[in-house]
Design a protein around this motif. Structure first.
Motif, PDB file in Angstrom:
ATOM      1  N   GLY A  76     -11.229  10.599  10.294  1.00  0.00           N
ATOM      2  CA  GLY A  76     -10.268  11.564  10.818  1.00  0.00           C
ATOM      3  C   GLY A  76      -8.833  11.239  10.455  1.00  0.00           C
ATOM      4  N   ALA A  77      -8.589   9.999  10.058  1.00  0.00           N
ATOM      5  CA  ALA A  77      -7.239   9.585   9.676  1.00  0.00           C
ATOM      6  C   ALA A  77      -7.099   9.378   8.172  1.00  0.00           C
ATOM      7  CB  ALA A  77      -6.860   8.296  10.402  1.00  0.00           C
ATOM      8  N   ALA A  78      -8.138   9.723   7.422  1.00  0.00           N
ATOM      9  CA  ALA A  78      -8.133   9.447   5.986  1.00  0.00           C
ATOM     10  C   ALA A  78      -6.959  10.102   5.270  1.00  0.00           C
ATOM     11  CB  ALA A  78      -9.449   9.892   5.356  1.00  0.00           C
ATOM     12  N   SER A  79      -6.555  11.279   5.731  1.00  0.00           N
ATOM     13  CA  SER A  79      -5.479  11.997   5.050  1.00  0.00           C
ATOM     14  C   SER A  79      -4.109  11.355   5.249  1.00  0.00           C
ATOM     15  CB  SER A  79      -5.428  13.453   5.523  1.00  0.00           C
ATOM     16  OG  SER A  79      -5.119  13.523   6.905  1.00  0.00           O
ATOM     17  N   THR A  80      -3.962  10.529   6.293  1.00  0.00           N
ATOM     18  CA  THR A  80      -2.665   9.901   6.548  1.00  0.00           C
ATOM     19  C   THR A  80      -2.645   8.433   6.145  1.00  0.00           C
ATOM     20  OG1 THR A  80      -3.293   9.367   8.841  1.00  0.00           O
ATOM     21  CG2 THR A  80      -2.155  11.458   8.459  1.00  0.00           C
ATOM     22  N   LEU A  81      -3.812   7.862   5.853  1.00  0.00           N
ATOM     23  CA  LEU A  81      -3.862   6.460   5.449  1.00  0.00           C
ATOM     24  C   LEU A  81      -3.615   6.326   3.956  1.00  0.00           C
ATOM     25  CD1 LEU A  81      -6.890   5.284   7.583  1.00  0.00           C
ATOM     26  CD2 LEU A  81      -4.575   4.328   7.704  1.00  0.00           C
ATOM     27  N   GLY A  82      -2.875   5.311   3.594  1.00  0.00           N
ATOM     28  CA  GLY A  82      -2.545   5.035   2.210  1.00  0.00           C
ATOM     29  C   GLY A  82      -1.396   4.054   2.190  1.00  0.00           C
ATOM     30  N   PRO A  83      -1.114   3.457   1.053  1.00  0.00           N
ATOM     31  CA  PRO A  83      -0.043   2.464   0.983  1.00  0.00           C
ATOM     32  C   PRO A  83       1.261   2.961   1.623  1.00  0.00           C
ATOM     33  CG  PRO A  83      -1.268   2.458  -1.055  1.00  0.00           C
ATOM     34  CD  PRO A  83      -1.806   3.598  -0.234  1.00  0.00           C
ATOM     35  N   GLY A  84       1.811   2.133   2.491  1.00  0.00           N
ATOM     36  CA  GLY A  84       3.024   2.472   3.221  1.00  0.00           C
ATOM     37  C   GLY A  84       2.777   3.026   4.607  1.00  0.00           C
ATOM     38  N   ALA A  85       1.534   3.401   4.906  1.00  0.00           N
ATOM     39  CA  ALA A  85       1.239   4.131   6.141  1.00  0.00           C
ATOM     40  C   ALA A  85       1.016   3.248   7.362  1.00  0.00           C
ATOM     41  CB  ALA A  85       0.015   5.032   5.938  1.00  0.00           C
ATOM     42  N   LEU A  86       1.021   1.930   7.188  1.00  0.00           N
ATOM     43  CA  LEU A  86       0.894   1.016   8.324  1.00  0.00           C
ATOM     44  C   LEU A  86       2.224   0.301   8.599  1.00  0.00           C
ATOM     45  CD1 LEU A  86      -1.672   0.332  10.089  1.00  0.00           C
ATOM     46  CD2 LEU A  86      -2.143   1.620   8.004  1.00  0.00           C
ATOM     47  N   GLY A  87       3.299   0.818   8.040  1.00  0.00           N
ATOM     48  CA  GLY A  87       4.610   0.237   8.283  1.00  0.00           C
ATOM     49  C   GLY A  87       4.958  -0.923   7.376  1.00  0.00           C
ATOM     50  N   GLU A  88       4.180  -1.114   6.313  1.00  0.00           N
ATOM     51  CA  GLU A  88       4.419  -2.261   5.436  1.00  0.00           C
ATOM     52  C   GLU A  88       5.599  -2.040   4.491  1.00  0.00           C
ATOM     53  OE1 GLU A  88       0.780  -0.180   3.400  1.00  0.00           O
ATOM     54  OE2 GLU A  88       1.723  -0.259   5.377  1.00  0.00           O
ATOM     55  N   ASN A  89       6.135  -3.159   4.016  1.00  0.00           N
ATOM     56  CA  ASN A  89       7.193  -3.132   3.006  1.00  0.00           C
ATOM     57  C   ASN A  89       6.650  -3.290   1.593  1.00  0.00           C
ATOM     58  OD1 ASN A  89       8.791  -5.024   5.417  1.00  0.00           O
ATOM     59  ND2 ASN A  89       9.621  -3.052   4.804  1.00  0.00           N
ATOM     60  N   PHE A  90       5.505  -4.010   1.467  1.00  0.00           N
ATOM     61  CA  PHE A  90       4.931  -4.284   0.156  1.00  0.00           C
ATOM     62  C   PHE A  90       3.453  -3.954   0.145  1.00  0.00           C
ATOM     63  CE2 PHE A  90       8.386  -7.351   0.675  1.00  0.00           C
ATOM     64  CZ  PHE A  90       9.178  -7.008  -0.417  1.00  0.00           C
ATOM     65  N   SER A  91       3.012  -3.399  -0.972  1.00  0.00           N
ATOM     66  CA  SER A  91       1.608  -3.116  -1.189  1.00  0.00           C
ATOM     67  C   SER A  91       1.197  -3.736  -2.518  1.00  0.00           C
ATOM     68  CB  SER A  91       1.383  -1.602  -1.217  1.00  0.00           C
ATOM     69  OG  SER A  91       0.020  -1.298  -1.370  1.00  0.00           O
ATOM     70  N   THR A  92       0.022  -4.377  -2.518  1.00  0.00           N
ATOM     71  CA  THR A  92      -0.520  -4.967  -3.737  1.00  0.00           C
ATOM     72  C   THR A  92      -2.030  -4.792  -3.751  1.00  0.00           C
ATOM     73  OG1 THR A  92      -0.802  -7.129  -2.692  1.00  0.00           O
ATOM     74  CG2 THR A  92       1.273  -6.756  -3.885  1.00  0.00           C
ATOM     75  N   LEU A  93      -2.627  -5.042  -4.898  1.00  0.00           N
ATOM     76  CA  LEU A  93      -4.073  -5.100  -5.061  1.00  0.00           C
ATOM     77  C   LEU A  93      -4.462  -6.517  -5.445  1.00  0.00           C
ATOM     78  CD1 LEU A  93      -4.493  -1.833  -7.159  1.00  0.00           C
ATOM     79  CD2 LEU A  93      -5.399  -2.174  -4.850  1.00  0.00           C
ATOM     80  N   GLY A  94      -5.576  -6.999  -4.885  1.00  0.00           N
ATOM     81  CA  GLY A  94      -6.091  -8.281  -5.348  1.00  0.00           C
ATOM     82  C   GLY A  94      -5.947  -9.444  -4.401  1.00  0.00           C
ATOM     83  N   ALA A  95      -5.401  -9.235  -3.215  1.00  0.00           N
ATOM     84  CA  ALA A  95      -5.294 -10.310  -2.229  1.00  0.00           C
ATOM     85  C   ALA A  95      -5.435  -9.710  -0.839  1.00  0.00           C
ATOM     86  CB  ALA A  95      -3.960 -11.041  -2.350  1.00  0.00           C
ATOM     87  N   ASP A  96      -6.050 -10.484   0.045  1.00  0.00           N
ATOM     88  CA  ASP A  96      -6.152 -10.058   1.437  1.00  0.00           C
ATOM     89  C   ASP A  96      -6.167 -11.294   2.326  1.00  0.00           C
ATOM     90  OD1 ASP A  96      -8.724 -11.123   1.262  1.00  0.00           O
ATOM     91  OD2 ASP A  96      -9.730  -9.184   1.232  1.00  0.00           O
ATOM     92  N   GLU A  97      -6.554 -11.123   3.579  1.00  0.00           N
ATOM     93  CA  GLU A  97      -6.497 -12.225   4.537  1.00  0.00           C
ATOM     94  C   GLU A  97      -7.444 -13.367   4.205  1.00  0.00           C
ATOM     95  OE1 GLU A  97      -4.701  -8.703   6.559  1.00  0.00           O
ATOM     96  OE2 GLU A  97      -6.480  -9.010   5.306  1.00  0.00           O
TER      97      GLU A  97
END
Length: 218
Positions: A76-97
């Protein structure tokens, strides 16, 4: 580890739609060379300075892959989710927790930053995306991204790299961090080693001191 910045975001304080409370979770893409100061990216703001912003929460990094993971879980939130949508300053691919550690030092553009704590999600995520349960799911899975402190100011732009240049031996990944702190009675030595990790944010040092003291007394 060398990552490329695929998204760079900043935002100002505004009213949460349908709620009215102030928020700066709405970030928009920025272009050009952006200054990085001791408290973050030029042109970025935080609404509630009691719990957001400051030197130990100067910059928020969120993996782009996690948006797809959340969209699959909360269609239900797929249309609003995407890079920048969680309040982040930086987005990258290839690393996570699972691949970054407390205390890691990175070259970020011409700045130097240190991963000092994970992000703890708040109510604004659900208010922003209009779905219940997302904040709890993010917290339970430990996938809210992480914060950097700025140890050398500089500048950054889209396409610059974030490159790991220093890691403390035996440092915990953020995934291992959450496993340890969520345990009912964690190993005291492991908890003390986490508390003593170089670079850990002061607020987490204090939380861990309190817990270690309680566990020792009980």
């Amino acid at each position: 580890m060398k990552l490329i910045i695929t998204g760079l975001y900043a935002g100002q304080v505004q009213a949460m739609p349908g709620d009215g409370r102030p928020t700066a979770i709405f970030k928009t893409p920025v272009s050009g060379r952006m200054a990085i100061g001791r408290e973050g990216l030029a042109g970025d703001a935080q609404a509630d300075r009691r719990v957001h912003g400051g030197p130990d929460k100067a910059l928020h990094h969120f993996p782009a892959e996690t948006h797809a993971r959340l969209a699959a879980r909360f269609p239900g939130a797929a249309s609003t989710l995407g890079p920048g949508a969680l309040g982040e300053n930086f987005s990258t691919l290839g690393a996570d927790e699972t691949t970054v550690c407390i205390g890691d030092v990175f070259a970020l553009g011409t700045a130097r930053v240190q991963l000092c704590q994970p992000r703890q999600p708040c109510w604004k995520i659900e208010a922003r995306h209009g779905v219940e349960g997302m904040t709890r799911a993010i917290a339970d899975d430990g996938i809210a991204g992480w914060y950097y402190r700025v140890i050398e100011t500089g500048a950054v732009e889209l396409g610059d790299s974030i490159e790991l240049i220093e890691r403390t031996p035996a440092a915990l990944t953020l995934a291992a961090f959450w496993v340890l702190v969520h345990q009912h009675r964690p190993d005291l030595d492991a908890l003390q080693r986490l508390r003593d990790t170089p670079g850990l944010a002061v607020n987490w040092q204090q939380k861990l001191d309190q817990r270690i003291n309680w566990l020792r007394a009980n």
